[in-house]
Motif scaffolding. Sequence first.
Motif, PDB file in Angstrom:
ATOM      1  N   HIS A 168       0.982  -1.255   0.050  1.00 55.82           N
ATOM      2  CA  HIS A 168       0.147  -0.049  -0.048  1.00 55.82           C
ATOM      3  C   HIS A 168       0.783   1.465   0.013  1.00 55.82           C
ATOM      4  O   HIS A 168       1.867   1.316   0.737  1.00 55.82           O
ATOM      5  CB  HIS A 168      -0.758   0.081   1.257  1.00 55.82           C
ATOM      6  N   HIS A 169       0.648   1.995  -0.912  1.00 52.02           N
ATOM      7  CA  HIS A 169       1.483   3.437  -1.280  1.00 52.02           C
ATOM      8  C   HIS A 169       0.692   4.626  -1.257  1.00 52.02           C
ATOM      9  O   HIS A 169      -0.287   4.425  -1.657  1.00 52.02           O
ATOM     10  CB  HIS A 169       2.148   3.115  -2.360  1.00 52.02           C
ATOM     11  N   PRO A 170       1.286   5.647  -1.099  1.00 50.95           N
ATOM     12  CA  PRO A 170       0.801   6.972  -1.051  1.00 50.95           C
ATOM     13  C   PRO A 170       0.183   7.068  -2.627  1.00 50.95           C
ATOM     14  O   PRO A 170       0.971   6.751  -3.414  1.00 50.95           O
ATOM     15  CB  PRO A 170       1.729   8.075  -0.891  1.00 50.95           C
ATOM     16  N   ASP A 171      -0.909   7.923  -2.788  1.00 49.88           N
ATOM     17  CA  ASP A 171      -1.192   8.049  -4.306  1.00 49.88           C
ATOM     18  C   ASP A 171      -0.425   9.128  -5.109  1.00 49.88           C
ATOM     19  O   ASP A 171       0.180   9.871  -4.260  1.00 49.88           O
ATOM     20  CB  ASP A 171      -2.724   7.941  -4.484  1.00 49.88           C
ATOM     21  N   THR A 185       8.376   9.328   5.698  1.00 47.32           N
ATOM     22  CA  THR A 185       8.611   8.034   6.517  1.00 47.32           C
ATOM     23  C   THR A 185       8.449   7.046   5.541  1.00 47.32           C
ATOM     24  O   THR A 185       9.152   6.020   5.411  1.00 47.32           O
ATOM     25  CB  THR A 185       8.049   7.816   7.772  1.00 47.32           C
ATOM     26  N   HIS A 186       7.517   6.867   4.689  1.00 50.12           N
ATOM     27  CA  HIS A 186       7.052   5.807   3.745  1.00 50.12           C
ATOM     28  C   HIS A 186       8.194   5.643   2.558  1.00 50.12           C
ATOM     29  O   HIS A 186       8.750   4.788   2.497  1.00 50.12           O
ATOM     30  CB  HIS A 186       5.739   6.084   2.985  1.00 50.12           C
ATOM     31  N   LEU A 187       8.653   7.020   2.091  1.00 54.26           N
ATOM     32  CA  LEU A 187       9.600   7.169   1.335  1.00 54.26           C
ATOM     33  C   LEU A 187      11.079   6.634   1.602  1.00 54.26           C
ATOM     34  O   LEU A 187      11.746   5.784   0.965  1.00 54.26           O
ATOM     35  CB  LEU A 187      10.000   8.510   0.527  1.00 54.26           C
ATOM     36  N   GLY A 242      11.596   3.903   3.128  1.00 54.02           N
ATOM     37  CA  GLY A 242      11.287   2.500   3.051  1.00 54.02           C
ATOM     38  C   GLY A 242      11.012   1.864   1.851  1.00 54.02           C
ATOM     39  O   GLY A 242      10.905   0.542   1.554  1.00 54.02           O
ATOM     40  N   CYS A 243      10.551   2.775   0.998  1.00 54.72           N
ATOM     41  CA  CYS A 243      10.009   2.474  -0.374  1.00 54.72           C
ATOM     42  C   CYS A 243      10.545   2.811  -1.519  1.00 54.72           C
ATOM     43  O   CYS A 243      10.501   3.990  -1.984  1.00 54.72           O
ATOM     44  CB  CYS A 243       8.540   2.828  -0.365  1.00 54.72           C
ATOM     45  N   ALA A 244      11.586   1.975  -2.252  1.00 51.24           N
ATOM     46  CA  ALA A 244      12.324   2.547  -3.240  1.00 51.24           C
ATOM     47  C   ALA A 244      11.420   2.813  -4.447  1.00 51.24           C
ATOM     48  O   ALA A 244      11.531   3.806  -5.369  1.00 51.24           O
ATOM     49  CB  ALA A 244      13.248   1.270  -3.711  1.00 51.24           C
ATOM     50  N   GLN A 245      10.355   1.997  -4.815  1.00 54.82           N
ATOM     51  CA  GLN A 245       9.118   2.246  -5.576  1.00 54.82           C
ATOM     52  C   GLN A 245       8.636   3.721  -5.546  1.00 54.82           C
ATOM     53  O   GLN A 245       8.522   4.565  -6.704  1.00 54.82           O
ATOM     54  CB  GLN A 245       7.953   1.097  -5.842  1.00 54.82           C
ATOM     55  N   CYS A 246       8.309   4.145  -4.472  1.00 54.39           N
ATOM     56  CA  CYS A 246       7.783   5.371  -4.376  1.00 54.39           C
ATOM     57  C   CYS A 246       8.830   6.519  -4.557  1.00 54.39           C
ATOM     58  O   CYS A 246       8.501   7.724  -4.827  1.00 54.39           O
ATOM     59  CB  CYS A 246       7.210   5.661  -2.987  1.00 54.39           C
ATOM     60  N   ARG A 247      10.019   6.257  -4.036  1.00 52.23           N
ATOM     61  CA  ARG A 247      11.155   7.307  -4.183  1.00 52.23           C
ATOM     62  C   ARG A 247      11.288   7.686  -5.757  1.00 52.23           C
ATOM     63  O   ARG A 247      11.339   8.818  -5.915  1.00 52.23           O
ATOM     64  CB  ARG A 247      12.198   6.678  -3.634  1.00 52.23           C
TER      65      ARG A 247
HETATM   66 ZN   LIG Z   1       5.427   3.287  -1.722  1.00 55.06          ZN
END
Ligand SMILES: [Zn+2]
Length: 218
Positions: free
Chosen positions: A5-8, A30-32, A34-39
């Motif tokens: 589950h990611h931010p939109d 904080t999400h970014l 840990g999340c290479a996809q969202c970065r």
């Molecule tokens: Zn993400």
Amino acid sequence: MTIQHHPDDDLLLAHTAGRLALGPAVLVATHLEGCAQCRERARLLEAVGGALIDDLPPETLAPEALARTLAAIDAPPKAPPPRPVAGRHPALPPGMAWPRALRRANASPWRWLGPGMRWSRVTLPGDPKANVFLLRIGAGKQLPVHTHSDCELTQVLYGTFHDGRALFGPGDFDEADGSFHHQPTVQAGGDCICLASVEGKVLFQGALARMLGSLVGM
Ligand SMILES: [Zn+2]
């Protein structure tokens, strides 16, 4: 466990453009972490946003802009900003890392909220009024049913919960609004610790839930 589950895009774009209030911005940051996809997604959105700005007609500078700039260059240097102080946080389970986005925030010790439920108020140095807190809920416990008049962002830091729609684990991000009455349930096996940011009032139902609302200050 991979992040599901990611931010939109709207939220990522608002974050990269610096348009989010500090509370939601800390949640997305904080999400970014840990999340290479969202970065990668945020980098792309930022590049597209920059290209759009490049296409805008140049704005004419105010006539006094040059004089102001030169005066600023001539001004004596300001005192260096105070060294940032590392903040405090409550005791964490072994293996749980404290988010870098919160390194200067102060989080209170765990406070009792109900059987198997604790919370910690997170004070951000840049915006002490931001409604950011940690929730620590024991295995198998359920949060009271609540809905939102505005927007609540949740980032799972540790453990897993199910909100009636889907399972959320470490690194997962959730954006809830008033359209859904949810009742998160922590899965068996251990505590769940979430970082939450709430804009507007949370509407809790029931006596315990209202008490929770008033304790958390919402
Ligand atoms: Zn993400």
